[in-house]
Scaffold this motif. Structure first.
Motif, PDB file in Angstrom:
ATOM      1  N   TYR A 110     -14.574   4.147  -3.263  1.00  0.00           N
ATOM      2  CA  TYR A 110     -13.836   2.951  -3.667  1.00  0.00           C
ATOM      3  C   TYR A 110     -14.012   2.680  -5.159  1.00  0.00           C
ATOM      4  O   TYR A 110     -13.100   2.169  -5.811  1.00  0.00           O
ATOM      5  CB  TYR A 110     -14.297   1.736  -2.859  1.00  0.00           C
ATOM      6  CG  TYR A 110     -13.448   0.514  -3.116  1.00  0.00           C
ATOM      7  CD1 TYR A 110     -12.267   0.318  -2.418  1.00  0.00           C
ATOM      8  CD2 TYR A 110     -13.822  -0.427  -4.072  1.00  0.00           C
ATOM      9  CE1 TYR A 110     -11.472  -0.800  -2.658  1.00  0.00           C
ATOM     10  CE2 TYR A 110     -13.039  -1.539  -4.319  1.00  0.00           C
ATOM     11  CZ  TYR A 110     -11.867  -1.723  -3.611  1.00  0.00           C
ATOM     12  OH  TYR A 110     -11.083  -2.824  -3.865  1.00  0.00           O
TER      13      TYR A 110
ATOM     14  N   CYS B  80      -4.594  -4.062  11.323  1.00  0.00           N
ATOM     15  CA  CYS B  80      -4.739  -2.695  10.828  1.00  0.00           C
ATOM     16  C   CYS B  80      -3.429  -2.332  10.144  1.00  0.00           C
ATOM     17  O   CYS B  80      -2.358  -2.643  10.648  1.00  0.00           O
ATOM     18  CB  CYS B  80      -5.010  -1.729  11.973  1.00  0.00           C
ATOM     19  SG  CYS B  80      -6.480  -2.125  12.928  1.00  0.00           S
TER      20      CYS B  80
ATOM     21  N   THR C  60      -1.491   0.617   7.147  1.00  0.00           N
ATOM     22  CA  THR C  60      -1.577   1.777   6.271  1.00  0.00           C
ATOM     23  C   THR C  60      -1.006   1.379   4.919  1.00  0.00           C
ATOM     24  O   THR C  60       0.068   0.802   4.842  1.00  0.00           O
ATOM     25  CB  THR C  60      -0.790   2.968   6.848  1.00  0.00           C
ATOM     26  OG1 THR C  60      -1.350   3.314   8.111  1.00  0.00           O
ATOM     27  CG2 THR C  60      -0.869   4.171   5.927  1.00  0.00           C
ATOM     28  N   LYS C  61      -1.773   1.672   3.856  1.00  0.00           N
ATOM     29  CA  LYS C  61      -1.310   1.363   2.511  1.00  0.00           C
ATOM     30  C   LYS C  61      -1.110   2.665   1.746  1.00  0.00           C
ATOM     31  O   LYS C  61      -1.887   3.611   1.896  1.00  0.00           O
ATOM     32  CB  LYS C  61      -2.313   0.469   1.780  1.00  0.00           C
ATOM     33  CG  LYS C  61      -2.385  -0.924   2.368  1.00  0.00           C
ATOM     34  CD  LYS C  61      -3.303  -1.815   1.576  1.00  0.00           C
ATOM     35  CE  LYS C  61      -3.357  -3.204   2.210  1.00  0.00           C
ATOM     36  NZ  LYS C  61      -4.331  -4.067   1.552  1.00  0.00           N
TER      37      LYS C  61
ATOM     38  N   ASN D 147      -5.551   4.273   5.881  1.00  0.00           N
ATOM     39  CA  ASN D 147      -5.592   3.290   6.953  1.00  0.00           C
ATOM     40  C   ASN D 147      -6.640   2.246   6.592  1.00  0.00           C
ATOM     41  O   ASN D 147      -7.789   2.595   6.331  1.00  0.00           O
ATOM     42  CB  ASN D 147      -5.951   3.949   8.286  1.00  0.00           C
ATOM     43  CG  ASN D 147      -4.871   4.901   8.755  1.00  0.00           C
ATOM     44  OD1 ASN D 147      -3.688   4.650   8.574  1.00  0.00           O
ATOM     45  ND2 ASN D 147      -5.271   6.005   9.353  1.00  0.00           N
ATOM     46  N   PHE D 148      -6.243   0.978   6.559  1.00  0.00           N
ATOM     47  CA  PHE D 148      -7.142  -0.135   6.245  1.00  0.00           C
ATOM     48  C   PHE D 148      -7.483  -0.861   7.533  1.00  0.00           C
ATOM     49  O   PHE D 148      -6.587  -1.289   8.266  1.00  0.00           O
ATOM     50  CB  PHE D 148      -6.453  -1.135   5.304  1.00  0.00           C
ATOM     51  CG  PHE D 148      -6.496  -0.782   3.853  1.00  0.00           C
ATOM     52  CD1 PHE D 148      -7.020  -1.676   2.925  1.00  0.00           C
ATOM     53  CD2 PHE D 148      -6.012   0.423   3.390  1.00  0.00           C
ATOM     54  CE1 PHE D 148      -7.057  -1.361   1.574  1.00  0.00           C
ATOM     55  CE2 PHE D 148      -6.034   0.744   2.046  1.00  0.00           C
ATOM     56  CZ  PHE D 148      -6.560  -0.153   1.133  1.00  0.00           C
TER      57      PHE D 148
ATOM     58  N   SER E  95     -10.096  -4.054   8.679  1.00  0.00           N
ATOM     59  CA  SER E  95     -11.052  -5.059   8.218  1.00  0.00           C
ATOM     60  C   SER E  95     -11.753  -5.705   9.399  1.00  0.00           C
ATOM     61  O   SER E  95     -11.121  -5.984  10.417  1.00  0.00           O
ATOM     62  CB  SER E  95     -10.345  -6.142   7.398  1.00  0.00           C
ATOM     63  OG  SER E  95      -9.862  -5.615   6.189  1.00  0.00           O
TER      64      SER E  95
ATOM     65  N   THR F 227     -13.968  -3.826   4.748  1.00  0.00           N
ATOM     66  CA  THR F 227     -12.751  -3.060   4.899  1.00  0.00           C
ATOM     67  C   THR F 227     -13.103  -1.585   4.836  1.00  0.00           C
ATOM     68  O   THR F 227     -13.730  -1.128   3.880  1.00  0.00           O
ATOM     69  CB  THR F 227     -11.736  -3.404   3.794  1.00  0.00           C
ATOM     70  OG1 THR F 227     -11.443  -4.798   3.861  1.00  0.00           O
ATOM     71  CG2 THR F 227     -10.453  -2.615   3.955  1.00  0.00           C
TER      72      THR F 227
ATOM     73  N   MET G 276     -11.521   2.106   4.704  1.00  0.00           N
ATOM     74  CA  MET G 276     -10.300   2.851   4.434  1.00  0.00           C
ATOM     75  C   MET G 276     -10.537   4.307   4.777  1.00  0.00           C
ATOM     76  O   MET G 276     -11.491   4.907   4.280  1.00  0.00           O
ATOM     77  CB  MET G 276      -9.917   2.717   2.961  1.00  0.00           C
ATOM     78  CG  MET G 276      -9.514   1.330   2.559  1.00  0.00           C
ATOM     79  SD  MET G 276      -9.351   1.171   0.776  1.00  0.00           S
ATOM     80  CE  MET G 276     -10.889   0.346   0.398  1.00  0.00           C
TER      81      MET G 276
END
Length: 196
Positions: A15, A101, A103-104, A117-118, A120, A131, A133
């Motif tokens: 990150y 959930c 996806t970014k 895929n995020f 939290s 979070t 990822m």
């Protein structure tokens, strides 16, 4: 790990280099919402910026509610409303969004497109959320490995038998050459070598 107001309170090596070199940012500026709405470079990492903006504000609204009781919440919201017309417009819509959930899609200047895929989860007793990822596909897994390799001196990429994605292992044979800058220290030779 973040507060409900998107202050980053802890992060791992991957990150650290996802948006910028987080270690070079003063702790008081490590807020994802503030950076997203005020720093065009940070914002440019998101492929779907408009969608992320709406979700971020709606999630913040869900977390702190319509009454800004806490001074910290009021301070961040007031600051963002003043500095970002987009934030002010989205805040005025009063949208809310529970944790979900998703996806970014990110665009890393170091390694290219990433699909993450995020997920939290709330951390009991802290008020923070963690979070996680994870790569949504095999190319993203490889690109994340390459990003770490480029930015973390002393890390070697090796292959696990049968694996198509590079895997990192720390090696005692390769010493750290100082802390890397962003995006990568020039002259280290790492940016020119392949990931295999």
């Amino acid at each position: 790990m973040q507060t409900p107001l998107f202050d980053v309170v802890a992060y791992n090596r991957a990150y650290r280099f996802l948006f910028t070199d987080m270690d070079l940012m003063p702790p008081g500026e490590r807020n994802c919402a503030v950076q997203f709405f005020t720093d065009p470079d940070w914002r440019s990492r998101y492929v779907d910026g408009d969608l992320v903006a709406a979700r971020m504000v709606a999630r913040m609204r869900t977390e702190i509610g319509t009454e800004l009781r806490a001074a910290a919440a009021a301070g961040i919201v007031d600051d963002l409303r003043e500095r970002s017309e987009e934030f002010a417009r989205l805040w005025a819509r009063h949208d809310v969004l529970p944790e979900q959930c998703e996806t970014k899609r990110l665009a890393s200047p170091l390694v290219g497109p990433l699909q993450l895929n995020f997920v939290s989860t709330h951390v009991p007793g802290t008020g923070h959320r963690m979070t996680v990822m994870t790569p949504a596909d095999e190319p993203t897994a490889g690109r994340l490995a390459r990003m770490l390799w480029l930015c973390c001196p002393g890390t070697l990429v090796t292959r696990v038998l049968g694996a198509s994605t590079p895997v990192f292992r720390r090696s005692r044979r390769v010493g750290r050459r100082g802390r890397p800058g962003w995006p990568c220290p020039r002259g280290s030779g790492r940016a020119s070598r392949g990931a295999e």
